[in-house]
Design an enzyme around this catalytic site. Structure first.
Site, PDB file in Angstrom:
ATOM      1  CG  ASN A   9     -28.713 -19.298  79.889  1.00  0.00           C
ATOM      2  OD1 ASN A   9     -28.022 -20.278  80.166  1.00  0.00           O
ATOM      3  ND2 ASN A   9     -30.007 -19.245  80.120  1.00  0.00           N
ATOM      4  CE  LYS A  16     -32.428 -17.050  75.705  1.00  0.00           C
ATOM      5  NZ  LYS A  16     -33.406 -17.813  76.460  1.00  0.00           N
ATOM      6  NE  ARG A 101     -29.843 -20.244  84.420  1.00  0.00           N
ATOM      7  CZ  ARG A 101     -30.467 -21.305  83.904  1.00  0.00           C
ATOM      8  NH1 ARG A 101     -30.382 -21.569  82.617  1.00  0.00           N
ATOM      9  NH2 ARG A 101     -31.173 -22.091  84.676  1.00  0.00           N
ATOM     10  CG  HIS A 190     -36.615 -21.761  88.726  1.00  0.00           C
ATOM     11  ND1 HIS A 190     -37.618 -22.692  88.946  1.00  0.00           N
ATOM     12  CD2 HIS A 190     -36.240 -21.908  87.442  1.00  0.00           C
ATOM     13  CE1 HIS A 190     -37.839 -23.369  87.839  1.00  0.00           C
ATOM     14  NE2 HIS A 190     -37.005 -22.905  86.906  1.00  0.00           N
ATOM     15  CG  LEU A 219     -46.418 -21.518  88.520  1.00  0.00           C
ATOM     16  CD1 LEU A 219     -47.933 -21.406  88.574  1.00  0.00           C
ATOM     17  CD2 LEU A 219     -45.936 -22.733  89.314  1.00  0.00           C
ATOM     18  NE  ARG A 251     -36.683 -30.526  84.662  1.00  0.00           N
ATOM     19  CZ  ARG A 251     -36.420 -29.238  84.855  1.00  0.00           C
ATOM     20  NH1 ARG A 251     -36.811 -28.626  85.954  1.00  0.00           N
ATOM     21  NH2 ARG A 251     -35.742 -28.562  83.969  1.00  0.00           N
ATOM     22  NE  ARG A 294     -48.866 -21.343  74.905  1.00  0.00           N
ATOM     23  CZ  ARG A 294     -47.790 -20.695  74.491  1.00  0.00           C
ATOM     24  NH1 ARG A 294     -47.900 -19.491  73.988  1.00  0.00           N
ATOM     25  NH2 ARG A 294     -46.598 -21.253  74.565  1.00  0.00           N
ATOM     26  CD  GLU A 343     -44.135 -13.663  83.385  1.00  0.00           C
ATOM     27  OE1 GLU A 343     -44.192 -13.190  82.235  1.00  0.00           O
ATOM     28  OE2 GLU A 343     -43.051 -13.953  83.945  1.00  0.00           O
ATOM     29  CD  GLU A 394     -34.972 -16.957  85.170  1.00  0.00           C
ATOM     30  OE1 GLU A 394     -34.284 -17.788  85.753  1.00  0.00           O
ATOM     31  OE2 GLU A 394     -35.821 -17.264  84.314  1.00  0.00           O
TER      32      GLU A 394
HETATM   33  P1  AMP Z   1     -41.122 -20.455  80.459  1.00  0.00           P
HETATM   34  O1  AMP Z   1     -40.338 -21.671  80.818  1.00  0.00           O
HETATM   35  O2  AMP Z   1     -41.244 -19.475  81.581  1.00  0.00           O
HETATM   36  O3  AMP Z   1     -40.706 -19.819  79.163  1.00  0.00           O
HETATM   37  O4  AMP Z   1     -42.631 -20.963  80.216  1.00  0.00           O
HETATM   38  C1  AMP Z   1     -42.957 -21.744  79.096  1.00  0.00           C
HETATM   39  C2  AMP Z   1     -44.332 -22.364  79.300  1.00  0.00           C
HETATM   40  O5  AMP Z   1     -45.282 -21.356  79.620  1.00  0.00           O
HETATM   41  C3  AMP Z   1     -44.914 -23.031  78.074  1.00  0.00           C
HETATM   42  O6  AMP Z   1     -44.457 -24.352  77.932  1.00  0.00           O
HETATM   43  C4  AMP Z   1     -46.397 -22.995  78.340  1.00  0.00           C
HETATM   44  O7  AMP Z   1     -46.779 -24.148  79.091  1.00  0.00           O
HETATM   45  C5  AMP Z   1     -46.568 -21.793  79.234  1.00  0.00           C
HETATM   46  N1  AMP Z   1     -47.280 -20.692  78.583  1.00  0.00           N
HETATM   47  C6  AMP Z   1     -46.774 -19.722  77.806  1.00  0.00           C
HETATM   48  N2  AMP Z   1     -47.754 -18.888  77.392  1.00  0.00           N
HETATM   49  C7  AMP Z   1     -48.888 -19.334  77.944  1.00  0.00           C
HETATM   50  C8  AMP Z   1     -50.266 -18.912  77.915  1.00  0.00           C
HETATM   51  N3  AMP Z   1     -50.654 -17.842  77.229  1.00  0.00           N
HETATM   52  N4  AMP Z   1     -51.161 -19.640  78.616  1.00  0.00           N
HETATM   53  C9  AMP Z   1     -50.779 -20.727  79.320  1.00  0.00           C
HETATM   54  N5  AMP Z   1     -49.512 -21.170  79.382  1.00  0.00           N
HETATM   55  C10 AMP Z   1     -48.588 -20.490  78.707  1.00  0.00           C
END
Ligand code: AMP
Length: 408
Positions: A9, A16, A101, A190, A219, A251, A294, A343, A394
């Site tokens: 990536n 990466k 990617r 995605h 998400l 965004r 969070r 997740e 991914e």
């Molecule tokens: P990603 O782009 O898939 O790496 O997701 C990153 C985002 O996931 C972070 O900016 C957080 O908003 C969210 N996130 C990660 N861990 C948690 C958690 N335990 N609870 C709620 N949101 C989380």
């Protein structure tokens, strides 16, 4: 054929990578992973984590390489040095391929492609559609080819999975000629994540992959929804660019397009100002001052009304797409939550699925609240529409698609 793939990536100043052994696709093993940072800048370095041995149970060691890394080709040479010093492969010739990617394949690529000069030219042609990402991805491809001319290189596109959308879903209602001249249409992003989690859910639930109806909700910091029918994307929430659709970390997602014009005419913002506002300072950050869910939950629990509203707006938008995709698919077998928020955030899942029992979505509150890193069902037994949490991967999807291109 070797089933070792180095997934790449590449960013404008970073590479990466992850080295995956997928001898058994159900039990992929990460042999090494790393990051080259600050390419072409002072302080460039490589951090390489690799297993001491080749088995899934051998420990990781971390090594660091500092020194000048002026360009991506030098970055790949540094990665080669790290492997030579720390293993677990000594020779790049052991690889089946590099799997790159690539963010935007326009409407040229509906599948991954074995990279040659023509493919590089076609990725270059898509630069106007992704002016920041595609040049960075290309730098990685050109660097890897220069450093390892004898290893196969495959491009895997974020957009390709959505090329199966019907014209009614991807056409914007604007002047047809202008749209054609400037390649303006919905592409969606995605794609590797949506494809991967939809397939995993179908397998886990023993559904017929040729007919299964799946709604995937990716998400993360970026976010998108996708309607998948029989393994094919029929609609998705991101558009010509990743700005459209769901509310994201920074965004805006969908807004009235006239707002962008209004801001230029009335608030005196330039096009670049509006671009920065909508891409970097909107979404949860714009609504509540933080892009991490969070943090927003913590603020909401402390009585911050803006944070509470932000969570409500976030869930409301997802529900709008859920409704739309249930209609587009004619129902659904399963709704899949994935990526950082999907997740980990049981509260958002609860908000999204609230009061949908009439529709056939019955969340199991206990199962939903349980923390786990596994792919799992979080709806009640017998819920007509299952709800699942499926961790996305991914890198693995890119590696699998790379091998498929090579016929493996
Ligand atoms: P990603 O782009 O898939 O790496 O997701 C990153 C985002 O996931 C972070 O900016 C957080 O908003 C969210 N996130 C990660 N861990 C948690 C958690 N335990 N609870 C709620 N949101 C989380």
């Amino acid at each position: 054929m070797s089933r070792l793939v180095q997934v790449i990536n590449s960013g404008s100043s970073s590479i990466k990578y992850q080295l995956l052994d997928i001898s058994d696709p159900d039990r992929p093993v990460v042999w090494a992973a790393g990051l080259v940072e600050a390419i072409g800048e002072p302080g460039s370095r490589l951090v390489h984590r690799s297993r001491i041995g080749r088995g899934a149970d051998s420990d990781f060691v971390e090594s660091e390489l500092t020194g000048s890394i002026p360009d991506h080709t030098a970055g790949f040479a540094a990665i080669g040095e790290a492997f030579a010093a720390a293993g677990p492969i000594e020779e790049v010739g052991e690889l089946a391929a590099f799997g790159h990617r690539v963010v935007h394949g326009g409407d040229t690529f509906s599948a991954p492609a074995l990279i040659d000069d023509a493919v590089i030219g076609a990725i270059e042609d898509c630069i106007p559609l992704a002016p920041l990402h595609n040049p960075a991805n290309l730098a990685g491809i050109v660097g890897a080819r220069a450093a390892y001319p004898d290893v196969a290189q495959v491009a895997v596109f974020d957009t390709a999975f959505h090329q199966t959308m019907p014209p009614a879903a991807y056409t914007y209602a604007i002047d047809r000629q202008i749209a054609a001249d400037h390649r303006i249409r919905r592409y969606g992003f995605h794609g590797t994540s949506h494809a991967y989690v939809a397939r995993q859910a179908v397998r886990q639930l023993h559904l017929d992959p040729t007919t299964a109806k799946v709604i995937t909700l990716h998400l993360g910091n970026g976010a998108s929804a996708c309607a998948v029918s029989g393994g094919r994307s029929i609609d998705t929430s991101m558009g010509m660019t990743p700005l459209a659709g769901l509310v994201m970390g920074t965004r805006s997602g969908d807004i009235d397009p006239a707002i962008a014009l209004h801001l230029q005419r009335v608030a005196g913002l330039t096009a670049d100002d509006v671009d920065a506002l909508l891409n970097m300072n909107s979404g949860m950050k714009g609504l509540a001052g933080a892009n991490d869910l969070r943090e927003i939950h913590t603020r909401s629990q402390a009585g911050d009304a803006a944070a509470t509203l932000a969570l409500e707006v976030y869930a409301h938008r997802i529900r709008e797409y859920l409704g739309a995709y249930l209609v587009a698919l004619g129902g659904a077998d399963v709704i899949v939550f994935t990526a950082g928020v999907g997740e980990n955030d049981h509260v958002i899942r609860e908000m999204v699925c609230k009061d949908l029992a009439w529709l056939g979505v019955a969340l199991d509150s206990d199962a939903n609240a349980r923390r786990s890193g596994d792919s799992r069902v979080v709806s009640r037994r017998g819920s007509p529409i299952a709800v699942m949490v499926v961790p996305t991967n991914e890198e693995l999807e890119i590696a699998l698609q790379t091998l498929e291109v090579l016929g493996g």
